[in-house]
Design a protein around this motif. Structure first.
Motif, mmCIF file in Angstrom:
data_model
loop_
_atom_site.group_PDB
_atom_site.id
_atom_site.type_symbol
_atom_site.label_atom_id
_atom_site.label_comp_id
_atom_site.label_asym_id
_atom_site.label_seq_id
_atom_site.Cartn_x
_atom_site.Cartn_y
_atom_site.Cartn_z
ATOM 1 N N GLY A 124 -0.830 23.578 -38.952
ATOM 2 C CA GLY A 124 -1.729 23.995 -38.188
ATOM 3 C C GLY A 124 -3.252 23.219 -38.337
ATOM 4 N N ILE A 125 -3.405 23.193 -39.680
ATOM 5 C CA ILE A 125 -4.570 22.651 -40.320
ATOM 6 C C ILE A 125 -4.798 21.142 -40.072
ATOM 7 N N ILE A 126 -3.695 20.392 -39.930
ATOM 8 C CA ILE A 126 -3.524 19.030 -39.829
ATOM 9 C C ILE A 126 -3.537 18.572 -38.446
ATOM 10 N N GLY A 127 -2.973 19.367 -37.494
ATOM 11 C CA GLY A 127 -3.354 19.663 -35.832
ATOM 12 C C GLY A 127 -4.780 19.577 -35.426
ATOM 13 N N VAL A 128 -5.549 20.327 -36.259
ATOM 14 C CA VAL A 128 -6.985 20.353 -35.865
ATOM 15 C C VAL A 128 -7.419 18.815 -35.938
ATOM 16 N N LEU A 129 -6.999 18.116 -36.588
ATOM 17 C CA LEU A 129 -7.667 16.715 -36.668
ATOM 18 C C LEU A 129 -6.685 15.722 -35.739
ATOM 19 N N VAL A 130 -5.564 15.820 -35.921
ATOM 20 C CA VAL A 130 -4.427 14.833 -35.485
ATOM 21 C C VAL A 130 -4.528 14.996 -34.046
ATOM 22 N N THR A 131 -4.271 16.187 -33.351
ATOM 23 C CA THR A 131 -3.990 16.446 -32.017
ATOM 24 C C THR A 131 -5.343 15.828 -31.191
ATOM 25 N N PRO A 132 -6.537 16.012 -31.469
ATOM 26 C CA PRO A 132 -7.444 15.483 -30.450
ATOM 27 C C PRO A 132 -7.503 14.031 -30.639
ATOM 28 N N LEU A 133 -7.159 13.478 -31.864
ATOM 29 C CA LEU A 133 -7.046 11.960 -32.217
ATOM 30 C C LEU A 133 -5.911 11.483 -30.947
ATOM 31 N N TRP A 134 -5.002 11.892 -31.061
ATOM 32 C CA TRP A 134 -3.876 11.309 -30.446
ATOM 33 C C TRP A 134 -4.049 11.587 -28.845
ATOM 34 N N MET A 135 -4.839 12.723 -28.219
ATOM 35 C CA MET A 135 -5.112 12.552 -27.124
ATOM 36 C C MET A 135 -6.198 11.784 -26.525
ATOM 37 N N GLY A 136 -7.167 11.545 -27.669
ATOM 38 C CA GLY A 136 -8.276 10.630 -27.363
ATOM 39 C C GLY A 136 -7.693 9.164 -26.989
ATOM 40 N N PHE A 137 -6.716 8.585 -27.269
ATOM 41 C CA PHE A 137 -6.185 7.238 -26.850
ATOM 42 C C PHE A 137 -5.812 7.323 -25.187
ATOM 43 N N PHE A 138 -5.691 8.421 -24.538
ATOM 44 C CA PHE A 138 -5.416 8.340 -23.257
ATOM 45 C C PHE A 138 -6.255 9.046 -22.366
ATOM 46 N N TRP A 139 -7.416 9.488 -22.788
ATOM 47 C CA TRP A 139 -8.376 9.830 -21.967
ATOM 48 C C TRP A 139 -9.112 8.903 -21.229
ATOM 49 N N ASP A 140 -9.263 7.708 -21.685
ATOM 50 C CA ASP A 140 -10.034 6.915 -20.771
ATOM 51 C C ASP A 140 -9.349 6.560 -19.478
ATOM 52 N N ASN A 141 -7.887 6.940 -19.424
ATOM 53 C CA ASN A 141 -7.465 6.760 -18.303
ATOM 54 C C ASN A 141 -7.091 7.938 -17.271
ATOM 55 N N SER A 142 -7.873 8.778 -17.743
ATOM 56 C CA SER A 142 -7.802 10.279 -16.730
ATOM 57 C C SER A 142 -9.445 10.508 -16.502
ATOM 58 N N GLU A 143 -9.396 11.640 -15.826
ATOM 59 C CA GLU A 143 -10.790 12.111 -15.146
ATOM 60 C C GLU A 143 -11.527 13.069 -16.200
#
Length: 320
Positions: A137-156
């Motif tokens: 859970g602690i690692i996820g706080v850092l890693v999950t947003p980072l992963w999602m950030g790679f694909f936000w440029d293609n969304s609204e």
């Protein structure tokens, strides 16, 4: 083997049904009130989670680094990479949204309580399960947003990594560490009332799910998604679970793990946390209508993992 009724799963289905039947109930000041209540509830969930974390139990699970690396690697690398393979198959905007929802599922941390309970039932390595479920859970706080950030440029979606990390820090990590600092004073009380706290956790999650689906049904987002895409979602969730489960079994055997460590690797490495998923979706997607769709693969996967892992745990429990 008789499968017991999971009242939490029933609750999830009921709140989605209520959101579908009465999508216009929540308006104006009610939205603000529910947002405030859910934000406070999130902080309390992780505060009580910190109170339940025993430093001694965490230390006892530190030893097997190969096991820890395998579980965390499966959680934060194997899952996302497997979902990435299907990205070239996306042909429509609706499929893009569903794929993003699947990728959100893949980027999430593992569950905590259910992982430990299932490993215990199957007679696996309990200290290692406690350590990995907690640190995930602690690692996820850092890693999950980072992963999602790679694909936000293609969304609204309006992506602001700094703001997201601040919100996760304040609503998740700070309450956890405050709870851990008070564990020696109130940890025993929390353990004695763990069932009541579990009910509180589930109530907050159901509230977030309800709000998400009210917004989605209000804006008729599901009307653009075909039944074929939804069927593929169900099949995809099952395939994802099976592939990760048997890959972990193969790798565990290749590394020469004991049966106890193999159980822990497969049970902890295949789980995805509905608690973290609902919390992260609220912080990452705010009050956007897309939040309901984003949570859909996670809820399907949650139901599936609970049923399948429970059945497997029972078979392991009967071994000599």
């Amino acid at each position: 083997m008789r499968l017991k009724i999971d009242y939490f799963v029933t609750g999830i289905l009921l709140v989605i049904l209520l959101a579908y039947l009465f999508p216009h109930v929540i308006t104006g000041g009610t939205v603000e009130l529910l947002n405030t209540v859910s934000s406070i509830g999130i902080s309390l969930i992780f505060f009580f989670y910190g109170l339940k974390l025993s430093p001694d139990k965490l230390k006892s699970g530190l030893g097997n680094f190969k096991l820890h690396l395998l579980i965390q690697g499966a959680t934060f690398l194997l899952f996302p990479v497997l979902v990435l393979f299907f990205r070239p198959l996306i042909t429509t905007e609706e499929q893009e949204t569903l794929w993003l929802a699947f990728f959100f599922l893949a980027a999430l941390p593992s569950t905590v309580s259910s992982s430990v309970v299932m490993v215990s039932l199957a007679k696996g390595n309990i200290p290692a399960a406690i350590f990995n479920a907690s640190i995930s859970g602690i690692i996820g706080v850092l890693v999950t947003p980072l992963w999602m950030g790679f694909f936000w440029d293609n969304s609204e979606i309006n992506f602001n990594l700094k703001e997201i990390y601040i919100n996760l820090l304040l609503q998740v990590l700070v309450p956890v560490f405050v709870g851990m600092s008070l564990q020696r004073f109130f940890g025993a009380i929390v353990q004695q009332n763990s069932s009541k706290l579990a009910t509180f956790d589930k109530a907050v999650i159901l509230l977030i799910i309800y709000k998400s689906y009210v917004k989605s049904f209000n804006e008729d987002l599901f009307g653009n998604i075909s039944w074929m895409d939804l069927a593929l979602l169900l099949v995809g969730a099952g395939i994802l679970f099976v592939v990760v489960y048997y890959l972990l079994q193969f790798i565990s055997k290749f590394l020469g793990f004991s049966m106890e460590d193999r159980i822990t690797a497969q049970f902890c490495g295949t789980k995805k946390s509905l608690v973290h998923g609902t919390v992260f979706s609220k912080i990452l997607f705010g009050s956007m209508a897309i939040q309901g769709i984003i949570l859909l693969p996670l809820m399907v996967f949650h139901i599936m993992q609970m049923i399948v892992i429970s059945a497997i745990a029972n078979t392991y429990d009967r071994r000599n």
